[in-house]
Design a protein around this motif. Structure first.
Motif, mmCIF file in Angstrom:
data_model
loop_
_atom_site.group_PDB
_atom_site.id
_atom_site.type_symbol
_atom_site.label_atom_id
_atom_site.label_comp_id
_atom_site.label_asym_id
_atom_site.label_seq_id
_atom_site.Cartn_x
_atom_site.Cartn_y
_atom_site.Cartn_z
ATOM 1 N N ASP A 79 0.826 -1.209 0.000
ATOM 2 C CA ASP A 79 0.000 0.000 0.000
ATOM 3 C C ASP A 79 0.861 1.260 0.000
ATOM 4 O OD1 ASP A 79 -2.109 -1.802 0.186
ATOM 5 O OD2 ASP A 79 -2.531 -1.372 2.295
ATOM 6 N N HIS A 82 2.649 1.780 -3.455
ATOM 7 C CA HIS A 82 1.693 2.194 -4.478
ATOM 8 C C HIS A 82 1.320 3.655 -4.268
ATOM 9 C CE1 HIS A 82 -2.191 2.554 -6.551
ATOM 10 N NE2 HIS A 82 -1.678 1.680 -7.400
ATOM 11 N N ALA A 83 0.985 4.024 -3.048
ATOM 12 C CA ALA A 83 0.608 5.413 -2.742
ATOM 13 C C ALA A 83 1.764 6.375 -3.019
ATOM 14 C CB ALA A 83 0.160 5.528 -1.283
ATOM 15 N N ILE A 86 2.236 7.041 -6.795
ATOM 16 C CA ILE A 86 1.233 7.976 -7.321
ATOM 17 C C ILE A 86 1.555 9.399 -6.851
ATOM 18 C CG2 ILE A 86 -1.229 8.526 -7.423
ATOM 19 C CD1 ILE A 86 -0.166 5.728 -8.713
ATOM 20 N N ASP A 92 -1.285 5.044 -11.671
ATOM 21 C CA ASP A 92 -1.905 3.829 -11.151
ATOM 22 C C ASP A 92 -2.104 2.848 -12.301
ATOM 23 O OD1 ASP A 92 -3.358 1.967 -9.652
ATOM 24 O OD2 ASP A 92 -5.240 3.028 -9.976
ATOM 25 N N PRO A 95 -4.925 -0.828 -8.430
ATOM 26 C CA PRO A 95 -4.792 -0.536 -6.999
ATOM 27 C C PRO A 95 -4.411 -1.760 -6.174
ATOM 28 C CG PRO A 95 -7.103 -0.640 -7.604
ATOM 29 C CD PRO A 95 -6.308 -0.730 -8.881
ATOM 30 N N GLY A 107 -0.014 -4.306 -5.811
ATOM 31 C CA GLY A 107 -0.424 -3.011 -6.329
ATOM 32 C C GLY A 107 0.468 -2.663 -7.508
ATOM 33 N N PHE A 109 1.792 -0.028 -10.661
ATOM 34 C CA PHE A 109 1.966 1.381 -11.008
ATOM 35 C C PHE A 109 3.026 1.517 -12.098
ATOM 36 C CE2 PHE A 109 4.480 0.216 -7.325
ATOM 37 C CZ PHE A 109 5.757 0.662 -7.632
#
Length: 126
Positions: A79, A82-83, A86, A92, A95, A107, A109
């Protein structure tokens, strides 16, 4: 078996900042940087992810169907990466969440050059 994976970049300085920020989300630092190549990983004895400006001087392009999967410790790190990707201007590509029946947690990306990456944990740890 894999020593390192290299993805191409057309803006080396922006890519350095992107990957420094991305890997900081899971406590990994840059191992080294040269004029047109750099690497991140746990140590030089473990697999690493590298960025490079193409040696032939041509434009770096994204390989269709090519993806680098980055195995992390837990779902929280998936998480976080991935966050962070972004937040750093990446795109993305799927998700974070469980994938497939009995699958793993991952996740997806893309970095600033469009290279596709996946932060994941194996099914046994999902």
């Amino acid at each position: 078996m894999i020593g390192y994976v290299t993805v191409g970049t057309n803006d080396f300085e922006k890519a350095l900042a992107f990957y420094d920020g991305l890997f900081s989300a899971i406590g990994i630092k840059r191992l080294w940087a040269a004029v047109a190549m750099a690497a991140w990983g746990v140590s030089r004895a473990e697999p690493a992810l590298c960025i490079a400006k193409p040696h032939d001087g041509n434009t770096a392009t994204v390989g269709n169907g090519m993806m680098v999967a980055l195995k992390v410790r837990d779902a929280g790190q998936v998480d976080a990466m991935h966050a962070k990707a972004i937040a750093l201007g990446g795109q993305d590509a799927g998700p974070p969440g469980p994938r497939g029946e009995g699958g793993f947690y991952g996740g997806y990306f893309r970095d600033l050059d469009g290279n596709k990456l996946n932060a994941y944990i194996p099914a046994s740890r999902a």
